[in-house]
Design a protein around this motif. Structure first.
Motif, PDB file in Angstrom:
ATOM      1  N   ILE A  48       0.838  -1.202   0.000  1.00 22.82           N
ATOM      2  CA  ILE A  48       0.000   0.000   0.000  1.00 22.82           C
ATOM      3  C   ILE A  48       0.871   1.249   0.000  1.00 22.82           C
ATOM      4  O   ILE A  48       0.501   2.273  -0.595  1.00 22.82           O
ATOM      5  N   ASP A  49       2.035   1.170   0.634  1.00 24.18           N
ATOM      6  CA  ASP A  49       2.964   2.305   0.605  1.00 24.18           C
ATOM      7  C   ASP A  49       3.383   2.615  -0.826  1.00 24.18           C
ATOM      8  O   ASP A  49       3.457   3.787  -1.227  1.00 24.18           O
ATOM      9  N   THR A 235     -10.887  -3.486   5.404  1.00 20.77           N
ATOM     10  CA  THR A 235     -11.350  -4.577   4.545  1.00 20.77           C
ATOM     11  C   THR A 235     -10.748  -5.920   4.970  1.00 20.77           C
ATOM     12  O   THR A 235     -10.550  -6.816   4.149  1.00 20.77           O
ATOM     13  N   GLY A 236     -10.453  -6.065   6.258  1.00 19.93           N
ATOM     14  CA  GLY A 236     -10.016  -7.356   6.796  1.00 19.93           C
ATOM     15  C   GLY A 236      -8.719  -7.848   6.206  1.00 19.93           C
ATOM     16  O   GLY A 236      -8.587  -9.030   5.864  1.00 19.93           O
ATOM     17  N   ALA A 237      -7.729  -6.969   6.108  1.00 21.62           N
ATOM     18  CA  ALA A 237      -6.490  -7.271   5.386  1.00 21.62           C
ATOM     19  C   ALA A 237      -5.837  -8.575   5.823  1.00 21.62           C
ATOM     20  O   ALA A 237      -5.329  -9.332   4.994  1.00 21.62           O
ATOM     21  N   TYR A 238      -5.825  -8.863   7.130  1.00 16.04           N
ATOM     22  CA  TYR A 238      -5.126 -10.054   7.620  1.00 16.04           C
ATOM     23  C   TYR A 238      -5.733 -11.335   7.057  1.00 16.04           C
ATOM     24  O   TYR A 238      -5.051 -12.340   6.889  1.00 16.04           O
ATOM     25  N   ALA A 239      -7.054 -11.301   6.724  1.00 15.22           N
ATOM     26  CA  ALA A 239      -7.730 -12.491   6.215  1.00 15.22           C
ATOM     27  C   ALA A 239      -7.951 -12.448   4.711  1.00 15.22           C
ATOM     28  O   ALA A 239      -7.955 -13.489   4.054  1.00 15.22           O
ATOM     29  N   THR A 240      -8.137 -11.252   4.154  1.00 14.34           N
ATOM     30  CA  THR A 240      -8.493 -11.124   2.739  1.00 14.34           C
ATOM     31  C   THR A 240      -7.315 -10.791   1.842  1.00 14.34           C
ATOM     32  O   THR A 240      -7.397 -10.963   0.623  1.00 14.34           O
ATOM     33  N   ARG A 242      -6.458  -7.784   1.357  1.00 16.35           N
ATOM     34  CA  ARG A 242      -6.814  -6.495   0.773  1.00 16.35           C
ATOM     35  C   ARG A 242      -6.733  -5.411   1.846  1.00 16.35           C
ATOM     36  O   ARG A 242      -7.636  -5.261   2.664  1.00 16.35           O
ATOM     37  N   LEU A 243      -5.633  -4.681   1.833  1.00 16.44           N
ATOM     38  CA  LEU A 243      -5.452  -3.517   2.699  1.00 16.44           C
ATOM     39  C   LEU A 243      -5.865  -2.287   1.908  1.00 16.44           C
ATOM     40  O   LEU A 243      -5.401  -2.082   0.782  1.00 16.44           O
ATOM     41  N   SER A 244      -6.747  -1.470   2.480  1.00 13.05           N
ATOM     42  CA  SER A 244      -7.347  -0.361   1.741  1.00 13.05           C
ATOM     43  C   SER A 244      -6.901   0.984   2.275  1.00 13.05           C
ATOM     44  O   SER A 244      -6.613   1.149   3.468  1.00 13.05           O
ATOM     45  N   ALA A 245      -6.862   1.956   1.367  1.00 11.36           N
ATOM     46  CA  ALA A 245      -6.554   3.342   1.707  1.00 11.36           C
ATOM     47  C   ALA A 245      -7.615   4.242   1.087  1.00 11.36           C
ATOM     48  O   ALA A 245      -8.023   4.036  -0.064  1.00 11.36           O
ATOM     49  N   ALA A 254     -11.884   8.541  -2.855  1.00 11.97           N
ATOM     50  CA  ALA A 254     -11.529   7.464  -3.768  1.00 11.97           C
ATOM     51  C   ALA A 254     -10.699   6.457  -2.981  1.00 11.97           C
ATOM     52  O   ALA A 254     -10.284   6.737  -1.848  1.00 11.97           O
ATOM     53  N   PHE A 255     -10.455   5.289  -3.558  1.00 12.52           N
ATOM     54  CA  PHE A 255      -9.826   4.231  -2.777  1.00 12.52           C
ATOM     55  C   PHE A 255      -8.732   3.526  -3.552  1.00 12.52           C
ATOM     56  O   PHE A 255      -8.835   3.320  -4.761  1.00 12.52           O
ATOM     57  N   LEU A 256      -7.682   3.148  -2.808  1.00  8.45           N
ATOM     58  CA  LEU A 256      -6.630   2.271  -3.297  1.00  8.45           C
ATOM     59  C   LEU A 256      -6.702   0.986  -2.486  1.00  8.45           C
ATOM     60  O   LEU A 256      -7.104   0.990  -1.317  1.00  8.45           O
ATOM     61  N   GLN A 257      -6.255  -0.124  -3.084  1.00 12.16           N
ATOM     62  CA  GLN A 257      -6.343  -1.392  -2.383  1.00 12.16           C
ATOM     63  C   GLN A 257      -5.278  -2.354  -2.894  1.00 12.16           C
ATOM     64  O   GLN A 257      -5.015  -2.425  -4.086  1.00 12.16           O
ATOM     65  N   THR A 258      -4.668  -3.071  -1.970  1.00 15.20           N
ATOM     66  CA  THR A 258      -3.726  -4.114  -2.336  1.00 15.20           C
ATOM     67  C   THR A 258      -4.488  -5.307  -2.908  1.00 15.20           C
ATOM     68  O   THR A 258      -5.701  -5.448  -2.735  1.00 15.20           O
ATOM     69  N   GLY A 259      -3.764  -6.174  -3.596  1.00 19.03           N
ATOM     70  CA  GLY A 259      -4.375  -7.386  -4.117  1.00 19.03           C
ATOM     71  C   GLY A 259      -5.248  -7.159  -5.315  1.00 19.03           C
ATOM     72  O   GLY A 259      -6.039  -8.026  -5.697  1.00 19.03           O
ATOM     73  N   ARG A 260      -5.149  -5.984  -5.932  1.00 15.04           N
ATOM     74  CA  ARG A 260      -5.917  -5.682  -7.138  1.00 15.04           C
ATOM     75  C   ARG A 260      -4.980  -5.607  -8.331  1.00 15.04           C
ATOM     76  O   ARG A 260      -3.883  -5.063  -8.252  1.00 15.04           O
ATOM     77  N   ASP A 261      -5.374  -6.150  -9.460  1.00 14.35           N
ATOM     78  CA  ASP A 261      -4.563  -6.090 -10.674  1.00 14.35           C
ATOM     79  C   ASP A 261      -4.683  -4.708 -11.310  1.00 14.35           C
ATOM     80  O   ASP A 261      -5.681  -4.028 -11.146  1.00 14.35           O
TER      81      ASP A 261
END
Length: 261
Positions: A48-49, A235-240, A242-245, A254-261
């Motif tokens: 996310i950084d 967004t439950g990053a530890y389980a999903t 997906r860490l969101s900002a 607006a939103f950024l999220q890990t685990g997205r292509d």
């Protein structure tokens, strides 16, 4: 775990117009980024950084708490956050979450606070600091005190002091960043620590009537969202994975999220 997340995901907020409350626009003094609960996922924190640096490197960043527990890399997460200079510009602010509070309570009162913390992700934090779990499922007072001493030594005074110094709120214009919630009937400056860290029964049901927005983590949502005076980012990053900002501007969120292509 899937059952627990499904329960959170199915929560619905009432529309503010149906409750006779006019939703004010977001009006931060300066655009900023709010990042949801990391929970021991150093890999997602690095990801996310990178996303934030690529999109809005010159914006202030606020982390909404819960850096420890559940994931296996609590120590690494804390070390990464502590490595950010306190005088950095733009600034990075790390709020306290209820899991930091539980960890500190364990350090202060191991026999009383230990069982609750261990049940809620403390075992993973111990593992992240290289400390074996207690031998018994329900350790006694002596074992908890020993665990406390080992964890205190592994963390060190600087890290513990850093955790104790975490603020409960951060604000810009009519936008407040907190960990869990705010009482919609109280001014933001009068919120209790218990509400800010653990939540409030009316928070998800009753929009604020004072035009203030609350950006928060703590409550897991399927997707980050901005509605009814609230911006939800956990967004439950530890389980999903997906860490969101949330990117908060005067044009909206607006939103950024890990685990997205």
């Amino acid at each position: 775990m899937k059952t627990v997340l499904k329960k959170f995901f199915n929560r619905r907020d009432p529309a503010p117009d149906r409750l006779g409350v006019r939703e004010e626009p977001l009006r931060p003094e300066r655009s900023f980024v709010a990042i949801g609960d990391v929970h021991g996922r150093a890999d997602l924190l690095r990801e996310i950084d990178g996303l934030v640096s690529a999109s809005c490197a010159e914006w202030p960043v606020v982390f909404l708490g819960d850096y420890v527990d559940r994931g296996e890399e609590s120590r690494e997460v804390l070390e990464l956050l502590m490595s950010v200079p306190s005088d950095r510009e733009p600034p990075v602010t790390c709020l306290m979450g209820n899991h930091e509070r539980m960890l500190l309570d364990f350090l202060d009162r191991p026999e009383q606070a230990g069982p609750r913390w261990l049940r809620n992700g403390g075992l993973q934090t111990l593992a992240g600091f290289g400390i074996a779990p207690p031998m018994r499922e329900r350790p006694g007072g002596e074992a908890l005190c020993e665990l406390r001493e080992r964890l205190s030594q592994a963390m060190g005074g600087e890290m513990i002091a850093w955790l104790r110094a975490r603020p409960l709120t951060w604000s810009s214009g009519n936008v407040w960043a907190v960990h869990a919630a705010a009482d919609p009937d109280l001014p933001m400056a009068e919120q209790t620590a218990d509400t800010l860290l653990w939540g409030h029964a009316a928070f998800h049901r009753q929009p604020r009537a004072d035009g203030q927005w609350v950006v928060h983590g703590h409550t897991v949502v399927a997707e980050p969202q901005a509605r009814a005076g609230r911006v939800a980012v956990d967004t439950g990053a530890y389980a999903t994975g997906r860490l969101s900002a949330a990117l908060i501007t005067r044009d909206g969120a607006a939103f950024l999220q890990t685990g997205r292509d």
